[in-house]
Design a protein around this motif. Structure first.
Motif, PDB file in Angstrom:
ATOM      1  N   VAL A 197     -36.527   9.171  -9.268  1.00 39.56           N
ATOM      2  CA  VAL A 197     -35.538   8.158  -9.114  1.00 39.56           C
ATOM      3  C   VAL A 197     -35.738   7.501  -7.632  1.00 39.56           C
ATOM      4  O   VAL A 197     -35.781   8.205  -6.535  1.00 39.56           O
ATOM      5  CB  VAL A 197     -34.133   8.721  -9.261  1.00 39.56           C
ATOM      6  N   ALA A 198     -35.668   5.994  -7.534  1.00 36.92           N
ATOM      7  CA  ALA A 198     -35.640   5.515  -6.256  1.00 36.92           C
ATOM      8  C   ALA A 198     -34.383   6.092  -5.355  1.00 36.92           C
ATOM      9  O   ALA A 198     -33.520   6.304  -5.949  1.00 36.92           O
ATOM     10  CB  ALA A 198     -35.728   3.980  -6.293  1.00 36.92           C
ATOM     11  N   LEU A 199     -34.715   5.775  -3.908  1.00 45.58           N
ATOM     12  CA  LEU A 199     -33.867   6.416  -3.154  1.00 45.58           C
ATOM     13  C   LEU A 199     -33.124   5.208  -2.271  1.00 45.58           C
ATOM     14  O   LEU A 199     -34.043   4.284  -1.954  1.00 45.58           O
ATOM     15  CB  LEU A 199     -34.355   7.454  -2.115  1.00 45.58           C
ATOM     16  N   SER A 200     -32.133   5.446  -1.708  1.00 46.77           N
ATOM     17  CA  SER A 200     -31.410   4.345  -0.868  1.00 46.77           C
ATOM     18  C   SER A 200     -32.005   4.356   0.367  1.00 46.77           C
ATOM     19  O   SER A 200     -32.575   5.400   0.943  1.00 46.77           O
ATOM     20  CB  SER A 200     -29.823   4.421  -0.824  1.00 46.77           C
ATOM     21  N   ASN A 201     -31.810   3.300   1.219  1.00 46.90           N
ATOM     22  CA  ASN A 201     -32.422   3.338   2.688  1.00 46.90           C
ATOM     23  C   ASN A 201     -31.065   4.019   3.594  1.00 46.90           C
ATOM     24  O   ASN A 201     -30.235   4.380   3.349  1.00 46.90           O
ATOM     25  CB  ASN A 201     -32.639   1.928   3.023  1.00 46.90           C
ATOM     26  N   GLY A 202     -31.734   4.143   4.835  1.00 50.03           N
ATOM     27  CA  GLY A 202     -30.639   4.930   5.692  1.00 50.03           C
ATOM     28  C   GLY A 202     -31.024   6.187   5.942  1.00 50.03           C
ATOM     29  O   GLY A 202     -31.946   6.918   5.725  1.00 50.03           O
ATOM     30  N   TYR A 203     -30.048   6.858   6.865  1.00 45.06           N
ATOM     31  CA  TYR A 203     -30.418   8.085   7.385  1.00 45.06           C
ATOM     32  C   TYR A 203     -30.091   9.129   6.420  1.00 45.06           C
ATOM     33  O   TYR A 203     -30.556  10.363   6.531  1.00 45.06           O
ATOM     34  CB  TYR A 203     -29.473   8.455   8.680  1.00 45.06           C
ATOM     35  N   ARG A 251     -29.714   8.416  -0.675  1.00 47.56           N
ATOM     36  CA  ARG A 251     -29.214   9.041  -1.954  1.00 47.56           C
ATOM     37  C   ARG A 251     -30.181   8.342  -3.306  1.00 47.56           C
ATOM     38  O   ARG A 251     -30.577   7.358  -3.231  1.00 47.56           O
ATOM     39  CB  ARG A 251     -27.753   8.671  -1.920  1.00 47.56           C
ATOM     40  N   PRO A 252     -30.127   9.120  -4.414  1.00 52.17           N
ATOM     41  CA  PRO A 252     -30.843   8.607  -5.467  1.00 52.17           C
ATOM     42  C   PRO A 252     -29.993   7.474  -6.096  1.00 52.17           C
ATOM     43  O   PRO A 252     -28.803   7.299  -5.797  1.00 52.17           O
ATOM     44  CB  PRO A 252     -30.626   9.689  -6.599  1.00 52.17           C
ATOM     45  N   LYS A 253     -30.648   6.341  -6.462  1.00 49.90           N
ATOM     46  CA  LYS A 253     -30.134   5.189  -6.955  1.00 49.90           C
ATOM     47  C   LYS A 253     -29.735   5.293  -8.193  1.00 49.90           C
ATOM     48  O   LYS A 253     -30.263   5.048  -9.413  1.00 49.90           O
ATOM     49  CB  LYS A 253     -30.935   3.992  -6.644  1.00 49.90           C
ATOM     50  N   LEU A 254     -28.335   5.891  -8.258  1.00 51.88           N
ATOM     51  CA  LEU A 254     -27.851   6.254  -9.395  1.00 51.88           C
ATOM     52  C   LEU A 254     -26.301   5.629  -9.536  1.00 51.88           C
ATOM     53  O   LEU A 254     -25.773   6.171  -8.577  1.00 51.88           O
ATOM     54  CB  LEU A 254     -27.759   7.772 -10.306  1.00 51.88           C
TER      55      LEU A 254
END
Length: 238
Positions: free
Chosen positions: A36-42, A45-48
């Protein structure tokens, strides 16, 4: 690639929270090997994301999960891998590929169809109660607004369908109610309205075997389920 999954959440899994349900999916994707792709930032999180959180204690056969994947895989491969990683009580019912420019599923939800088990096996009584409610122009309920204020809301425009039938010695109610950000009707609110109209003591939601059947949009003032919507507009894997 973006996917939309329709899944069920039944048996003992009805008693886990929305956050725990999302953790189940995170673990299922991780165990399945579907990345699963992940969000940006510190704190990526999984893009769900889910269409609409389900309250604890309510089972469902119409939940929707949106997922953004890293790799383009055959939907059948994804489905098979996920099914092997999901716990008992949760199952994939259908899967569609979403175009990247399509809106998020959470932004589409307007209505939900529920099933409730009502006391007494006299369906005629509940038919009369439902007819009486549907014939009313206004139905106001009180809700807390802030820490010390109560506000009155007219929920009648959000009660779209009420239909009763006899099932195994009980009266079964199917109801379509608005669950949008504009007007969100809780199942307990509907249950209080029904019992008040019938002149009966209030029932707790847990006594009614609540089940969400599907979610959807409003089309010509009628319920148009996501199952039909996605089948008509998107490629399907199952």
């Amino acid at each position: 690639m973006r996917l939309i999954l329709r899944f069920s959440k039944e048996d003992s899994l009805r008693y886990i929270s929305h956050l725990d349900s999302m953790r189940v999916w995170e673990k299922a994707f991780r165990r399945s090997g579907v990345s699963v792709a992940l969000s940006n930032g510190y704190n990526p999180r999984p893009k769900l994301s889910s269409a609409l959180p389900l309250a604890v204690g309510i089972a469902s056969r119409g939940e929707y999960l949106e997922a953004e994947l890293i790799d383009d895989l055959e939907p059948q491969v994804i489905e098979s891998a996920l099914l092997a990683a999901l716990p008992r009580g949760m199952s994939i019912l259908s899967m569609h590929i979403l175009p990247y420019k399509s809106p998020a599923i959470a932004a589409l939800v307007q209505l939900s169809r529920f099933s409730l088990q009502l006391p007494q096996d006299d369906v005629i009584i509940w038919e009369q109660v439902c007819d009486s409610i549907m014939n009313r122009k206004e139905i106001f309920i009180q809700r807390n607004k802030g820490t010390s204020r109560e506000a009155s809301y007219d929920v009648r425009p959000g009660i779209i369908e009420l239909c009763t039938s006899k099932y195994e010695g009980y009266s079964r109610l199917e109801a379509v109610i608005e669950t949008s950000s504009k007007l969100y009707i809780r199942l307990q609110d509907l249950l209080d309205i029904l019992t008040a109209e019938a002149g009966m003591p209030n029932l707790h939601l847990a006594q009614t075997e609540p089940l969400r059947l599907d979610m959807g949009i409003k089309k010509a003032d009628q319920f148009y389920s996501f199952a039909d919507y996605f089948n008509a507009t998107l490629p399907m894997s199952k």
